[in-house]
Design an enzyme around this catalytic site. Structure first.
Site, PDB file in Angstrom:
ATOM      1  N   CYS A 150      -0.494   4.117   2.151  1.00  0.00           N
ATOM      2  CA  CYS A 150      -0.265   3.967   3.595  1.00  0.00           C
ATOM      3  C   CYS A 150       1.190   4.268   3.955  1.00  0.00           C
ATOM      4  CB  CYS A 150      -0.560   2.551   4.066  1.00  0.00           C
ATOM      5  SG  CYS A 150      -2.024   1.815   3.385  1.00  0.00           S
ATOM      6  N   ASP A 151       2.126   3.767   3.157  1.00  0.00           N
ATOM      7  CA  ASP A 151       3.524   3.735   3.586  1.00  0.00           C
ATOM      8  C   ASP A 151       4.457   4.644   2.796  1.00  0.00           C
ATOM      9  OD1 ASP A 151       2.743   1.757   5.375  1.00  0.00           O
ATOM     10  OD2 ASP A 151       3.080   0.168   3.917  1.00  0.00           O
TER      11      ASP A 151
ATOM     12  N   CYS B 107       0.835  -1.203   0.000  1.00  0.00           N
ATOM     13  CA  CYS B 107       0.000   0.000   0.000  1.00  0.00           C
ATOM     14  C   CYS B 107       0.866   1.249   0.000  1.00  0.00           C
ATOM     15  CB  CYS B 107      -0.902   0.002   1.232  1.00  0.00           C
ATOM     16  SG  CYS B 107      -1.891   1.496   1.366  1.00  0.00           S
TER      17      CYS B 107
END
Ligand code: NAP
Length: 323
Positions: free
Chosen positions: A147-148, A144
């Site tokens: 997300c990261d 992701c």
């Protein structure tokens, strides 16, 4: 065909419908059910909003063409279903008993019983299955970018895959990373032409064609990645601190194995009215869709499931109580 209207002890509430999963398919089913005045529970699952909640930007859902993140769409979906009375249950399904007229959905924190169930548990990212992937998960290996990605400011990262997801996420990662190299096993992407053009025009992105990852190495975080050219069979070690994997998804259907009919890949089998192999249990979205996997198609399937549940329960309602 629907079975006769179920009965149960007064102490155990039997809801009209339990929706399993809170992505676009499930929320759409919940919206239609709740608007039809059905007592509707939504089991949220591991991720409120499902996969869309971690999508950076949505630009292919008709009418929503201005900056809208998956997180914002999720907030709107929640507000929308709650406005019509659907209740969210923040838990995950551990087992189901669909054997009787009352369907039982077991959760970590108890169980829900309902006259109908909509299964919309979605899909999860496929793993590469190479050495180092699991051990370095969350330590440089990610599924992701939204997300990261921000953790990789100024880093050199790899993106694996040749589909729309890999292109979108590679473009997103250029906001943070110093370089993004796409590792693809063939000599052509399967992604749509517009995304491909944007990727090829981006000076931060390079492509390693005909290349697969052999292992991911580093301690305690990703430091290097061993790759192999499948045409020449030559291997090379690349310095990289991030590996973002986008090689497709698999349906989250394990808990329904042996209960609902599914194909050899685990996708639930449904008919054109969203009916599974068990009367009173319907399915929609990516858990039953090996092909389309769009927000719009999931929302459409969810709407159909919600409407079919309404009809199904209406038919039950009109049946005489068992003697
Ligand atoms: P996908 O289209 O199935 O692409 C997966 C990619 O990963 C393919 O390029 C495939 O290679 C590669 N791959 C598969 N297994 C691999 C392995 N073991 N090792 C290395 N590479 C592997 O998946 P996706 O990109 O997640 O897209 C899924 C669906 O969502 C598609 O229908 C897509 O159109 C849709 N989607 C749409 C958008 C958008 O419209 N903006 C955004 C994201 C996703 P091969 O090409 O060689 O098979």
């Amino acid at each position: 065909m629907p079975t006769k209207k179920p009965t149960a002890p007064a102490s155990a509430p039997i809801h009209d419908v339990v929706v399993i999963g809170s992505g676009p398919a499930g929320m759409s089913a919940a919206l239609y059910a709740a608007r039809a005045n059905l007592d509707t529970k939504v089991v949220v699952g591991p991720q409120l909003g499902g996969q869309v909640s971690i999508t950076y930007e949505i630009d292919n859902y008709l009418g929503l063409y201005e900056d809208l993140s998956g997180e914002q769409l999720t907030e709107r979906m929640v507000a929308h279903v709650q406005k019509f009375g659907a209740e969210l249950v923040y838990d995950e399904v551990t087992a189901v008993d669909f054997g009787g007229p009352v369907k039982v959905v077991k959760l970590y924190g108890g169980e829900l019983r309902a006259r109908a169930v909509v299964v919309s548990a979605g899909a999860s990212a496929t793993k590469l299955g190479v050495p180092g992937e699991d051990a370095l998960g969350g330590r440089g290996v990610s599924y992701c970018a939204t997300c990261d990605g921000a953790f990789f400011k100024g880093h050199d990262v790899l993106v694996v895959g040749g589909g729309d997801s890999a292109m979108e996420e590679a473009l997103f990662l250029t906001r943070f990373a110093r370089s993004v190299r796409i590792v693809h096993r063939r000599d052509a992407f399967r992604a749509g032409p517009q995304l491909q053009e944007r990727v090829m025009a981006n000076p931060k992105i390079g492509v390693l064609w005909n290349t697969v990852i052999e292992s991911i190495e580093g301690d305690p975080e990703v430091e290097r990645v061993r790759v192999r050219n499948v045409v020449t069979d030559e291997t090379e070690v690349l310095d990289a601190t991030g590996v973002f994997v986008f090689i497709g998804h698999y349906p989250n259907s394990n808990v329904f194995r042996g209960v609902l009919d599914m194909d050899e890949h685990g996708y639930l089998q449904i008919d054109d009215r969203m009916r599974t192999s068990v009367p009173g249990v319907f399915a929609c979205g990516e858990i039953a869709d090996p092909t389309w996997k769009q927000i719009s198609t999931s929302v459409g399937q969810g709407a159909m499931a919600g409407m079919v549940v309404e009809t199904y329960l209406g038919v039950l309602e009109s049946m005489p109580e068992p003697a």
